[in-house]
Design a protein around this motif. Structure first.
Motif, PDB file in Angstrom:
ATOM      1  N   ASP A 151       0.855  -1.193   0.000  1.00 46.43           N
ATOM      2  CA  ASP A 151       0.000   0.000   0.000  1.00 46.43           C
ATOM      3  C   ASP A 151       0.895   1.248   0.000  1.00 46.43           C
ATOM      4  O   ASP A 151       2.107   1.161   0.208  1.00 46.43           O
ATOM      5  N   ARG A 152       0.278   2.390  -0.216  1.00 43.97           N
ATOM      6  CA  ARG A 152       1.035   3.646  -0.176  1.00 43.97           C
ATOM      7  C   ARG A 152       1.177   4.091   1.284  1.00 43.97           C
ATOM      8  O   ARG A 152       0.180   4.247   1.980  1.00 43.97           O
TER       9      ARG A 152
ATOM     10  N   TYR B 265       1.278   6.596   3.443  1.00 43.88           N
ATOM     11  CA  TYR B 265       1.007   8.031   3.361  1.00 43.88           C
ATOM     12  C   TYR B 265       1.782   8.856   4.397  1.00 43.88           C
ATOM     13  O   TYR B 265       2.464   9.832   4.058  1.00 43.88           O
TER      14      TYR B 265
ATOM     15  N   GLN C  27       6.167   0.892  -5.736  1.00 44.70           N
ATOM     16  CA  GLN C  27       4.745   1.093  -5.457  1.00 44.70           C
ATOM     17  C   GLN C  27       3.870   0.521  -6.574  1.00 44.70           C
ATOM     18  O   GLN C  27       3.921   0.997  -7.703  1.00 44.70           O
TER      19      GLN C  27
ATOM     20  N   GLN D 289       0.757   0.122  -8.963  1.00 40.24           N
ATOM     21  CA  GLN D 289      -0.249   1.095  -9.407  1.00 40.24           C
ATOM     22  C   GLN D 289      -1.614   0.731  -8.798  1.00 40.24           C
ATOM     23  O   GLN D 289      -1.860  -0.437  -8.500  1.00 40.24           O
ATOM     24  N   PRO D 290      -2.492   1.742  -8.631  1.00 41.85           N
ATOM     25  CA  PRO D 290      -3.807   1.442  -8.046  1.00 41.85           C
ATOM     26  C   PRO D 290      -4.528   0.351  -8.846  1.00 41.85           C
ATOM     27  O   PRO D 290      -4.498   0.353 -10.077  1.00 41.85           O
ATOM     28  N   GLY D 291      -5.121  -0.593  -8.116  1.00 41.46           N
ATOM     29  CA  GLY D 291      -5.926  -1.623  -8.771  1.00 41.46           C
ATOM     30  C   GLY D 291      -5.141  -2.778  -9.365  1.00 41.46           C
ATOM     31  O   GLY D 291      -5.725  -3.641 -10.027  1.00 41.46           O
ATOM     32  N   THR D 292      -3.816  -2.826  -9.137  1.00 40.15           N
ATOM     33  CA  THR D 292      -3.032  -3.917  -9.743  1.00 40.15           C
ATOM     34  C   THR D 292      -2.633  -4.985  -8.731  1.00 40.15           C
ATOM     35  O   THR D 292      -1.864  -5.883  -9.061  1.00 40.15           O
TER      36      THR D 292
ATOM     37  N   SER E  48      -4.397  -7.615  -5.732  1.00 41.51           N
ATOM     38  CA  SER E  48      -5.600  -8.111  -5.059  1.00 41.51           C
ATOM     39  C   SER E  48      -5.188  -9.028  -3.924  1.00 41.51           C
ATOM     40  O   SER E  48      -4.179  -9.725  -4.016  1.00 41.51           O
TER      41      SER E  48
END
Ligand code: G1P
Length: 291
Positions: free
Chosen positions: A68-69, A71, A93, A95-98, A100
């Motif tokens: 996860d990022r 933050y 990192q 990418q979002p959605g890559t 599961s």
């Protein structure tokens, strides 16, 4: 052969590494400064994998956090102008959605873990990478497998990475029987999970990298128990081999079984010796122990 998704079974209990793995997943043990799971993800990404599927379990939440990022950490590093450290985080990192995450709710075996990923994988060929095994190589282990499959025109086949071990170790692995060669691949004529030495078909063991066709899920669905009372991926592959092609592939380069302590330590030395910032100091230190 285009493989978009890779499954990482990371629900194992890590009993061989207690007490280190009492509160921390074994996949987060570090080889130099990268967790085991990050090394294996690096290998998959180099082979062109677009979607990472983690089959996790209880007490494995930190693996999800790792991808996860972070933050708060990024914010603090930015405030302190720590650009080098920020770049390290950014590089890895997803990418979002890559990525599961799904859970294996009980430790029922590797076959069961892979089956837990069926909905996320869907109806396409996929890779399985076991994070216990590091393949130290350029190109990466999985990339070598995909390249060999393409070169042999085996794009509708199932491919298993294998390597030779001394006969007195075969009982710890899945073992394959060897048939005809096809380029860098060879046909498999048998697979057995953790056989006794006397009945092992060869000393070629399954090394923790697989390319599988989605029909394997229909077989795993039946949930038949094998060696150790577990649902074994090896048994499901043997059943699928009645209707589909299966090939073995030997990596070029070296693999480390980081599920064992000696393999894990050897991997740390090998990966550290590859690093310019560590090599000389480590060599000096090791000289003290080697005569
Ligand atoms: C699994 C597989 C086995 C393979 C091994 C490689 O066993 O079932 O076929 O040889 O990984 O590490 P495990 O080590 O999870 O018992």
């Amino acid at each position: 052969m285009k493989i978009r998704k890779a499954v990482f079974p990371v629900a194992g209990l890590g009993t061989r590494f207690l007490p280190a793995t009492k509160a921390m997943p074994k996949e987060m043990l570090t080889v130099v400064d990268r967790p085991l799971i990050q090394h294996v993800v690096d290998e998959a990404l180099e082979a062109g994998i677009e979607h990472l599927v983690f089959v996790t379990g209880r007490n494995k939440g930190v693996i999800e956090d790792h991808f996860d990022r972070p933050y708060e950490l990024e914010d603090t590093l930015e405030e302190r102008a720590k650009m080098k450290e920020l770049a390290i985080l950014e590089r890895d990192q997803p990418q979002p959605g890559t990525a599961s995450f799904t859970r294996q709710q009980a430790p029922l075996g590797l076959g069961h873990a892979v089956w837990c990923a069926r909905d996320i994988v869907g109806n396409e060929p996929f890779a399985v990478l076991l994070p216990d095994v590091l393949v130290k190589n350029k190109p990466s282990g999985l990339k070598q497998m995909i390249d060999a499959a393409n070169a042999a025109g085996a794009d509708k086949a199932n491919i298993i990475a294998v390597e030779e071990v001394p006969m007195d170790q075969v009982h710890m692995y899945g073992v394959v029987g060897v048939g005809k060669s096809n380029g860098d691949l060879f046909e498999l004529n048998g697979m057995v999970e953790k056989p006794k030495r006397e009945v092992a078909p060869s000393n070629l063991t399954i090394t923790g990298r697989y390319i599988l066709q989605p029909e394997i899920f229909n077989i795993l669905e039946k949930q038949e128990r094998g060696t150790g009372g577990e649902i074994q991926l090896t048994d499901a592959m043997l059943a699928l081999a009645k209707t589909q092609k299966f090939y073995g592939f030997k990596f070029k380069g070296k693999s480390y079984d980081c599920g064992s302590k000696s393999g894990f330590l050897a991997a740390n030395i090998a990966y550290a010796m590859d690093r310019e910032d560590l090599r000389e100091g480590l060599r000096e230190e090791m000289r003290k122990y080697v005569k």
